[in-house]
Scaffold this active site. Structure first.
Site, short mmCIF file in Angstrom:
data_model
loop_
_atom_site.label_atom_id
_atom_site.label_comp_id
_atom_site.label_asym_id
_atom_site.label_seq_id
_atom_site.Cartn_x
_atom_site.Cartn_y
_atom_site.Cartn_z
N SER A 37 0.85 -1.18 0.00
CA SER A 37 0.00 0.00 0.00
C SER A 37 0.89 1.23 0.00
O SER A 37 2.04 1.19 -0.44
CB SER A 37 -0.91 -0.04 1.23
OG SER A 37 -1.80 1.04 1.22
N ARG A 60 -5.42 3.58 -0.99
CA ARG A 60 -6.67 3.72 -0.24
C ARG A 60 -7.82 3.03 -0.97
O ARG A 60 -8.81 2.65 -0.35
CB ARG A 60 -6.97 5.21 -0.02
CG ARG A 60 -8.07 5.46 0.97
CD ARG A 60 -8.11 6.91 1.43
NE ARG A 60 -8.22 7.84 0.34
CZ ARG A 60 -8.18 9.16 0.48
NH1 ARG A 60 -7.99 9.69 1.67
NH2 ARG A 60 -8.29 9.95 -0.56
N VAL A 97 -7.96 3.90 10.34
CA VAL A 97 -6.69 4.14 9.64
C VAL A 97 -6.91 4.62 8.21
O VAL A 97 -8.01 4.55 7.67
CB VAL A 97 -5.81 2.87 9.63
CG1 VAL A 97 -5.49 2.45 11.05
CG2 VAL A 97 -6.51 1.73 8.89
N GLU A 98 -5.84 5.12 7.59
CA GLU A 98 -5.84 5.71 6.25
C GLU A 98 -6.87 6.83 6.16
O GLU A 98 -7.56 6.98 5.15
CB GLU A 98 -6.09 4.65 5.17
CG GLU A 98 -4.89 3.75 4.93
CD GLU A 98 -5.03 2.88 3.70
OE1 GLU A 98 -5.93 3.14 2.89
OE2 GLU A 98 -4.23 1.95 3.55
N GLY A 99 -6.97 7.63 7.20
CA GLY A 99 -7.93 8.72 7.23
C GLY A 99 -9.16 8.34 8.00
O GLY A 99 -9.92 7.47 7.59
#
Length: 820
Positions: A212, A380, A502-504
């Site tokens: 990722s 994402r 996670v990831e925003g």
């Protein structure tokens, strides 16, 4: 009077038609001139009125057709006002807007989506090599994974699993073959993560993170040739375990404000003076940090001595630092809700690194935020959506089976309407999620990096994963809440908040990013207006501004007409099964384009602070995308009739939610007169869409509790061991056994009702049934096996009173082992 009324109505009709079809200035000018010519035909018209009509037509034509005149007299003053009211945009905001690409989301924002284009996009497919890898190493890896052992006994993957992951290239899925990686497509990447996730979340995260957003992807796009040649083969072979450190305790969602910093200076490296950076950082929540050998690091770079140029504040920069480098500290592990994937903090103070450790070298200092934003779209779109997809597919498979196996009141619980409602949400949601994932993977494999769509995928797929798992837990009841080796849902339930976070964080993604980026990136004119203002280009602003005005008027006309007709009559391509849905989508695309425009016009730059309103506007765009993807999936699958219940449920559910979101925007719109007008345009007949009907819920539920091609297609790609001693595989055997036992049980019930089996106990009745020839000995044997399988499925694990580890191994890990 009648002639005058007819004339007014004709004028309105012509104006509406011109607006609906987005006629240009010349067409409008001709229409006005024709109107002036025809005025005497509607009766005696005073000379002054006739003259005024001609003057109005001439003035309009002059400004519409003679662009230099329009720019000088009309556009220039508007340009000045626009530049004054345009909110200042920071460099990080600008880079976020410029990152990635715009794709199908732009069509949805246009008010006139090109459905032929959507249906013509190639479907996401695996190559023979990719399929072989999934059928081989991925299947083998899944067979090595025991989630209870990983999360409750070891809190780590077993050494042999780590070795297998390294040796078989799992850490190099996205790395090109030229550098030793697998070089697989985005769809293959997603399929691999999805399959592993259905077996072990910890193993999936371990594979997912290096593929990722992180060192490998950043190197591939921005690294120097020397950095690529050195690191990419080592990453692909698993010789390096990477992590990427972005989040600081004081800067989580506001990552652009990270306080971690580096100072350009000279220092000692490898025994000689070197131009480099002295770094200080504090990071947390860094996945794989405890085992990482290579640390990707984001920090703000300053150059007080101007060693690199004229700028002192250079900006966010990314570097690769070996974790064995002096001064790098990897802290103690975090424990994210008991999930065993490696996660922890890292710190460093005054750590000197050479300048060529910056990703891309000196040429890329200060460009870190742009690099992150450009790479985030792909990662994402794949990682967390794939894990969410795994939860949907596994939840669908096991809950459908359990609802068929588990009986209450002598009836499978899957046939109770209350359970059917939950099963329908599980199945319909999974169908829609997979449609969204597949369409997005197709975009990535076509070279797109859709930043807005990636945010839609991350937010909605993780939220829908939460919905699916919650429903699955409700259906399983006590089976779902008692942890142990035989619980196949509890771990997924526990880890849902990790994916949400996670990831925003999802609240941020929904409230600020989806519409916040989409309104500017996807709109056909707004970004052009902003760029024209930034470049002080009057001609470009003139074209963009009046194009925007025409766009708004056209969408108002289209939205009203399509609201009155419900979109019926619009020619759309594809299957008759989906025609009505595409018409509804066209209607709401026009209404959304108008609503978004008016929101930006009325609220202006403060719209980004109206987070609840922005979130609802983002929800509308998201549902337009999800519904588009669902129609696309149905077509890509060949429009199978047996999938119609899933298609229907998903489209009804999403369109109803879209309507609710649009109604919420209008109910909370700050200008009530404009809100009143917009409601009459968007919903001239009121809120007419409904949630899925109960009959469709029942049909979806039946598809989940019976073996068949629809159930297999819906859950394709999960790890499904065909072993009775496996907690998931056992469900399949039990479900098949229960279905095969149904006619045998029916014969027993009929005989008992006729009084032929008066015995009080079940065993007694069955023995008597064999003696009486009601059932065959083989049928009795099958009933006994079915009872054994059902009990093994229903039973939960038990432990000593102190819940000590390892104590369940002998008796409860595989309840069938002793009898097989």
């Amino acid at each position: 009077m009648l002639t005058l009324i007819l004339g007014v109505l004709l004028a309105i009709a012509i104006a509406w038609a011109l607006a609906y079809h987005r006629a240009n200035g010349a067409a409008w000018s001709l229409a006005l001139a024709a109107g002036a010519v025809s005025l005497p035909g509607f009766g005696e018209v005073p000379a002054g009125v006739l003259a005024a009509a001609w003057v109005a037509a001439a003035v309009f034509a002059a400004f519409a057709v003679v662009k230099p005149l329009r720019r000088a007299v009309v556009t220039r003053p508007l340009f000045g006002v626009f530049k004054r009211v345009l909110p200042q945009m920071s460099q990080t905001e600008q880079e976020a807007l410029d990152a990635g690409s715009v794709w199908w989301d732009a069509d949805l924002f246009s008010g006139r989506p090109d459905w032929k284009k959507l249906l013509a996009y190639p479907a996401a497919k695996l190559t023979a090599e990719e399929q072989a890898y999934i059928d081989g190493p991925v299947e083998e890896l899944c067979g090595m994974l025991d989630e209870w052992d990983i999360n409750h006994e070891r809190m780590d993957l077993p050494p042999e699993v780590w070795k297998f992951i390294r040796d078989k290239g799992f850490l190099g899925i996205i790395i090109p073959k030229s550098h030793g990686g697998l070089g697989f497509s985005a769809f293959a990447h997603s399929e691999i993560v999805t399959k592993i996730s259905t077996r072990s979340g910890a193993a999936a995260v371990t594979v997912m993170v290096p593929n990722s957003l992180g060192p490998a992807e950043l190197l591939m796009h921005y690294g120097t040739e020397a950095q690529k040649d050195h690191y990419l083969p080592r990453l692909a072979r698993g010789q390096e375990i990477p992590c990427f450190a972005l989040t600081n305790p004081d800067a989580g969602s506001d990552a652009a404000s990270i306080p971690d910093f580096g100072i350009v200076c000279k220092g000692q490296h490898d025994g000689r003076e070197t131009l480099g950076i002295r770094l200080t950082w504090e990071k947390r929540y860094i996945t794989l940090a405890p085992v990482a050998t290579l640390l990707g690091l984001a920090f703000k770079l300053y150059d007080p001595d101007r060693l690199l140029g004229a700028e002192e504040d250079i900006g966010i920069t990314l570097a690769l630092v070996p974790t064995a480098h002096p001064g790098v500290i990897i802290g103690r592990r975090h424990n994210p809700l008991g999930c065993a994937f490696m996660n922890g903090p890292t710190t460093g103070k005054d750590v000197f690194i050479p300048l060529d450790w910056v990703i891309g070298g000196a040429a890329q200092v200060g460009t870190g935020w742009r690099m992150l934003m450009e790479c985030l779209a792909a990662g994402r779109s794949i990682s967390l959506p794939s894990m969410s997809m795994a939860a949907g597919k596994l939840g669908t498979r096991v809950t459908g089976a359990y609802a068929r196996i588990r009986s209450q009141f002598k009836t499978p619980i899957g046939r109770f309407e209350g359970i059917e409602e939950a099963l329908a949400r599980i199945g319909g949601t999974t169908y829609l999620m997979d449609a969204m994932r597949r369409l997005t993977m197709a975009a990535l494999d076509m070279g797109e990096k859709p930043s807005v769509i990636s945010a839609i995928c991350k937010y909605h797929m993780t939220e829908r994963m939460r919905s699916v798992i919650n429903d699955a837990m409700d259906v399983h009841g006590g089976k779902g809440i008692c942890m142990g080796p035989n619980n196949y849902l509890g771990r997924a339930y526990q880890t849902v908040p990790i994916a949400i976070t996670v990831e925003g964080a999802n609240i941020l993604t929904r409230s600020l990013i989806i519409f916040g980026q989409g309104a500017i990136r996807c709109h056909p004119w707004v970004l052009k207006e902003i760029r024209a203002a930034g470049a002080n280009d009057l001609a470009a602003f003139d074209a963009a501004f009046w194009g925007h005005a025409s766009f708004t008027v056209a969408n108002a006309a289209r939205a009203l007409w399509l609201g009155l007709t419900g979109g019926k009559g619009i020619p759309v391509p594809g299957s008759p099964r989906t025609a009505r849905y595409l018409q509804i989508l066209t209607r709401f695309s026009s209404a959304y384009a108008l609503l978004a425009d008016m929101s930006m016009f009325v609220i202006g730059g403060s719209l980004k602070r109206k987070e609840m309103l922005s979130a609802r506007l983002g929800d509308i765009l998201s549902h337009l995308y999800m519904m588009s993807a669902t129609v696309k999936r149905f077509h890509d699958d060949g429009c199978p009739d047996e999938d119609v219940p899933l298609l229907t449920w998903a489209m009804y559910d999403s369109s109803f939610r879209l309507q609710v979101a649009m109604d919420g925007v209008l109910a909370n719109f700050p200008s009530r007169p404009i809100a009143w007008l917009l409601r009459r345009i968007a919903f001239p007949k009121g809120l007419t869409l409904t949630a899925p009907h109960d009959k469709w819920a029942s049909r979806v539920a039946r598809l989940l509790i019976e073996p068949g091609p629809v159930r297999d297609r819906l859950t394709a790609g999960i790890y499904l061991p065909r072993r009775e001693d496996d907690v998931v595989g056992r469900l399949e055997f039990a479900m098949e056994a229960v279905i095969k036992a149904d006619p045998i049980e029916a014969k027993l019930r009929a005989a008992q009702k006729e009084g032929r089996l008066p015995q009080r106990t079940l065993a007694g009745r069955r023995d008597a049934a064999v003696k009486e020839g009601i059932i065959a000995p083989a049928e009795l044997e099958h009933l006994v096996r079915t009872d054994r399988l059902k009990r093994a499925v229903i039973m939960v694990d038990d432990f000593p009173n102190d819940l000590s580890r390892n104590s369940s191994q002998e008796n409860t890990r595989w309840p069938l082992a002793a009898s097989m």
